[in-house]
Design a protein around this motif. Structure first.
Motif, PDB file in Angstrom:
ATOM      1  N   VAL A  71     -35.013 110.694   0.942  1.00  0.00           N
ATOM      2  CA  VAL A  71     -33.786 110.935   1.540  1.00  0.00           C
ATOM      3  C   VAL A  71     -32.723 111.568   0.368  1.00  0.00           C
ATOM      4  N   HIS A  72     -32.966 111.342  -0.780  1.00  0.00           N
ATOM      5  CA  HIS A  72     -31.994 111.969  -1.611  1.00  0.00           C
ATOM      6  C   HIS A  72     -32.156 113.470  -1.698  1.00  0.00           C
ATOM      7  N   GLY A  73     -33.406 113.916  -1.649  1.00  0.00           N
ATOM      8  CA  GLY A  73     -33.644 115.252  -1.873  1.00  0.00           C
ATOM      9  C   GLY A  73     -33.109 116.203  -0.565  1.00  0.00           C
ATOM     10  N   MET A  74     -33.551 115.541   0.538  1.00  0.00           N
ATOM     11  CA  MET A  74     -32.834 115.986   1.966  1.00  0.00           C
ATOM     12  C   MET A  74     -31.401 116.016   1.895  1.00  0.00           C
ATOM     13  N   LEU A  75     -30.750 114.871   1.643  1.00  0.00           N
ATOM     14  CA  LEU A  75     -29.368 115.141   1.876  1.00  0.00           C
ATOM     15  C   LEU A  75     -28.692 115.901   0.715  1.00  0.00           C
ATOM     16  N   HIS A  76     -29.221 115.920  -0.566  1.00  0.00           N
ATOM     17  CA  HIS A  76     -28.622 116.958  -1.474  1.00  0.00           C
ATOM     18  C   HIS A  76     -28.741 118.393  -1.025  1.00  0.00           C
ATOM     19  N   ARG A  77     -29.821 118.586  -0.445  1.00  0.00           N
ATOM     20  CA  ARG A  77     -29.830 120.146   0.273  1.00  0.00           C
ATOM     21  C   ARG A  77     -29.091 120.297   1.245  1.00  0.00           C
ATOM     22  N   MET A  78     -28.698 119.289   1.951  1.00  0.00           N
ATOM     23  CA  MET A  78     -27.799 119.485   3.129  1.00  0.00           C
ATOM     24  C   MET A  78     -26.325 119.447   2.760  1.00  0.00           C
ATOM     25  N   ARG A  79     -26.173 118.986   1.478  1.00  0.00           N
ATOM     26  CA  ARG A  79     -24.652 119.076   1.037  1.00  0.00           C
ATOM     27  C   ARG A  79     -24.416 120.356   0.310  1.00  0.00           C
ATOM     28  N   GLU A  80     -25.454 121.113  -0.118  1.00  0.00           N
ATOM     29  CA  GLU A  80     -25.389 122.392  -0.810  1.00  0.00           C
ATOM     30  C   GLU A  80     -25.243 123.489   0.383  1.00  0.00           C
ATOM     31  N   ASN A  81     -25.933 122.998   1.673  1.00  0.00           N
ATOM     32  CA  ASN A  81     -25.759 123.887   2.715  1.00  0.00           C
ATOM     33  C   ASN A  81     -24.217 123.864   3.123  1.00  0.00           C
ATOM     34  N   ALA A  82     -23.757 122.605   3.545  1.00  0.00           N
ATOM     35  CA  ALA A  82     -22.495 122.172   3.930  1.00  0.00           C
ATOM     36  C   ALA A  82     -21.518 123.240   2.946  1.00  0.00           C
ATOM     37  N   LEU A  83     -21.675 122.910   1.981  1.00  0.00           N
ATOM     38  CA  LEU A  83     -20.439 123.481   0.891  1.00  0.00           C
ATOM     39  C   LEU A  83     -20.583 125.058   1.307  1.00  0.00           C
ATOM     40  N   ALA A  84     -21.888 125.662   1.275  1.00  0.00           N
ATOM     41  CA  ALA A  84     -21.781 127.096   1.699  1.00  0.00           C
ATOM     42  C   ALA A  84     -21.194 127.355   2.978  1.00  0.00           C
ATOM     43  N   LEU A  85     -21.486 126.453   3.994  1.00  0.00           N
ATOM     44  CA  LEU A  85     -21.028 126.790   5.299  1.00  0.00           C
ATOM     45  C   LEU A  85     -19.545 126.947   5.363  1.00  0.00           C
ATOM     46  N   ALA A  86     -18.960 125.923   4.562  1.00  0.00           N
ATOM     47  CA  ALA A  86     -17.330 125.808   4.638  1.00  0.00           C
ATOM     48  C   ALA A  86     -16.633 126.096   3.348  1.00  0.00           C
ATOM     49  N   ARG A  87     -17.117 127.504   3.058  1.00  0.00           N
ATOM     50  CA  ARG A  87     -16.671 127.857   1.631  1.00  0.00           C
ATOM     51  C   ARG A  87     -15.297 128.197   1.445  1.00  0.00           C
ATOM     52  N   GLU A  88     -14.774 128.773   2.754  1.00  0.00           N
ATOM     53  CA  GLU A  88     -13.407 129.114   2.819  1.00  0.00           C
ATOM     54  C   GLU A  88     -12.390 127.835   3.353  1.00  0.00           C
ATOM     55  N   LYS A  89     -13.042 126.820   3.535  1.00  0.00           N
ATOM     56  CA  LYS A  89     -12.108 125.575   3.776  1.00  0.00           C
ATOM     57  C   LYS A  89     -12.126 124.622   2.443  1.00  0.00           C
ATOM     58  N   ASP A  90     -13.020 124.921   1.370  1.00  0.00           N
ATOM     59  CA  ASP A  90     -12.613 124.387   0.136  1.00  0.00           C
ATOM     60  C   ASP A  90     -13.022 122.637   0.312  1.00  0.00           C
ATOM     61  N   HIS A  91     -13.716 122.386   0.858  1.00  0.00           N
ATOM     62  CA  HIS A  91     -14.284 121.112   1.338  1.00  0.00           C
ATOM     63  C   HIS A  91     -14.629 120.249  -0.079  1.00  0.00           C
ATOM     64  N   GLU A  92     -14.105 118.950  -0.235  1.00  0.00           N
ATOM     65  CA  GLU A  92     -14.923 118.217  -1.350  1.00  0.00           C
ATOM     66  C   GLU A  92     -15.853 117.370  -0.766  1.00  0.00           C
ATOM     67  N   ILE A  93     -17.138 117.516  -0.899  1.00  0.00           N
ATOM     68  CA  ILE A  93     -18.123 116.711  -0.419  1.00  0.00           C
ATOM     69  C   ILE A  93     -18.983 116.129  -1.309  1.00  0.00           C
ATOM     70  N   THR A  94     -18.792 114.519  -1.297  1.00  0.00           N
ATOM     71  CA  THR A  94     -19.405 113.707  -2.157  1.00  0.00           C
ATOM     72  C   THR A  94     -20.707 113.139  -1.566  1.00  0.00           C
TER      73      THR A  94
END
Length: 436
Positions: free
Chosen positions: A280-303
């Motif tokens: 689960v950790h590896g899958m969610l960590h990869r999804m977090r990186e994709n989400a940060l790239a998806l909304a780079r212009e929104k400057d989200h903080e994803i923990t």
């Protein structure tokens, strides 16, 4: 009654007085003994007459009697008549209730606290094959032997109905609902859902077939659009703008078709019960990186708060689709510089993945319908997010296939939390929380 009692007392006093007078005249006590004895014999005869009248199977008129006994018979006869009228009324009500229940097309069955049959209507004889001459008092599970029904009855949780094939006809689908009453007694209602089940199957087949047929022409359309975009000169701005809009919408339609095909596959295929142990950790960590790239212009903080050794027995592709939809939705609906928190936790109830955001939130009245296909609480956001309206429906079906459920908590202006609850059997190991 008081007058009769007074007369009886006077009669006894007169008898005693006359007996005493004879005792004085004859100078012996025998007249008093004889008088009282005659009264006792008379009262005993009246008592035996009362007993004989009461124990008769067929009702007859009361015996003739005078005085207090006659009044007693009259009062008893009045009470008996009232009782007979009440019984007749009750019998009429019971008969009308039975006739109305027998007129229902739905199955009605009553069982006692031990699961034994007490009553059923005509529809139960038709759909369940119950026989009034043999099955009364029999355990219901001896007559309905489907494993899912036996487990449903034994579990005792009747919040959701159960659909199984009819015992007498596998081609008919019955939906069972159970209500408890009294001291452990249960009322079982069953409805023939065959027609609705067939309609649902037709709808699923239609969606799957249409989605599949749309995929080929859509692929051709996208190929020509890409060719045109590569060949049209930069000077033709109006044409290129139109082609860009067409290309955007074709990508959106492709995503819609892909989601429809995925949803159709989830609905029409059996769940993979073998499962794999997913990190689960590896899958969610990869999804977090994709989400940060998806909304780079929104400057989200994803923990991310997930133990590194968290494991889940699941279908990896389906799990990634469910988690990805939740995280993508959080990114789409969370405003710029917002915060998204992804957390995995475990307890005695199983494993739980939560995706929380501080976005605009959802009115609680819309929450029960959020997992419906194409349902949107705010249609004005459709063009802003570019979603297909099928994400949460996909999440719901993935959770059902993994014996879990999706919980949604939200309020306007306070953000939303989407939680996937997995049963303990799906959790591999007992990970300890670590710092993200």
């Amino acid at each position: 009654m008081r007058a009769s009692l007074a007369k009886e007392v006077n009669r006894i006093l007169i008898l005693v007085a006359a007996s005493l007078l004879l005792c004085l005249l004859w100078r012996t006590i025998w007249p008093l003994i004889a008088g009282l004895g005659l009264y006792i014999i008379w009262s005993t005869r009246q008592l035996f007459a009362l007993y004989t009248w009461l124990v008769r199977e067929e009702h007859t008129d009361p015996p003739d009697a005078a005085g207090l006994w006659g009044e007693f018979y009259t009062r008893l006869e009045h009470l008996f008549r009232q009782e007979r009228r009440a019984q007749d009324n009750l019998q009429g009500i019971i008969q009308r209730a039975q006739e109305s229940v027998n007129a229902l097309e739905d199955v009605v069955v009553m069982i006692d606290q031990h699961g034994h049959l007490e009553y059923w209507n005509h529809a139960a004889q038709k759909h369940l094959g119950l026989r009034p001459d043999k099955d009364l008092g029999q355990p219901l599970t001896n007559l309905i032997r489907h494993p899912r029904f036996t487990h449903y009855l034994a579990k005792g949780r009747f919040n959701e109905p159960l659909e199984i094939p009819a015992p007498v006809d596998d081609n008919r689908i019955l939906q069972f609902r159970i209500t408890e009453f009294g001291e452990g007694d249960q009322l079982i209602l069953a409805r023939d859902m065959t027609r609705l089940h067939h309609l649902e199957e037709m709808r699923k087949d239609f969606v799957a077939n249409v989605s599949h047929e749309l995929k080929t022409p859509l692929t051709v359309l996208k190929g020509y659009l890409e060719t045109l975009l590569d060949t049209v000169p930069e000077e033709q701005t109006r044409l290129r703008r139109a082609l860009h809009h067409m290309d955007t919408q074709s990508h959106r339609m492709e995503a819609l078709v892909n989601d429809l095909l995925l949803l159709s596959r989830l609905e029409n295929t059996k769940a993979d019960n073998t499962g794999q142990t997913v990190a689960v950790h590896g899958m969610l960590h990869r999804m977090r990186e994709n989400a940060l790239a998806l909304a780079r212009e929104k400057d989200h903080e994803i923990t991310l708060a997930v133990p590194e050794d968290a494991r889940l027995v699941a279908n990896p592709a389906e799990l990634e689709s469910a988690f990805g939809n939740l995280i993508t939705n959080a990114v789409k609906y969370t405003p710029a510089q917002g915060h998204i928190h992804i957390e995995w936790r475990q307890d005695d109830q199983g494993g739980h993945l939560s995706v929380s955001d501080d976005g605009p939130g959802i009115d609680p009245q819309h929450i029960p319908r959020l997992t419906e296909r194409f349902y949107r609480p705010d249609n004005s956001r459709v063009t802003q997010t570019g979603g297909t309206g099928l994400g949460l429906a996909i999440v719901k079906h993935v959770m059902l296939r993994h014996d879990g459920k999706l919980e949604i908590q939200s309020a306007l202006g306070k953000g939303s939390t989407f939680t996937c609850h997995f049963p303990p059997a799906r959790v591999a190991g007992k990970p300890a929380m670590t710092n993200p």
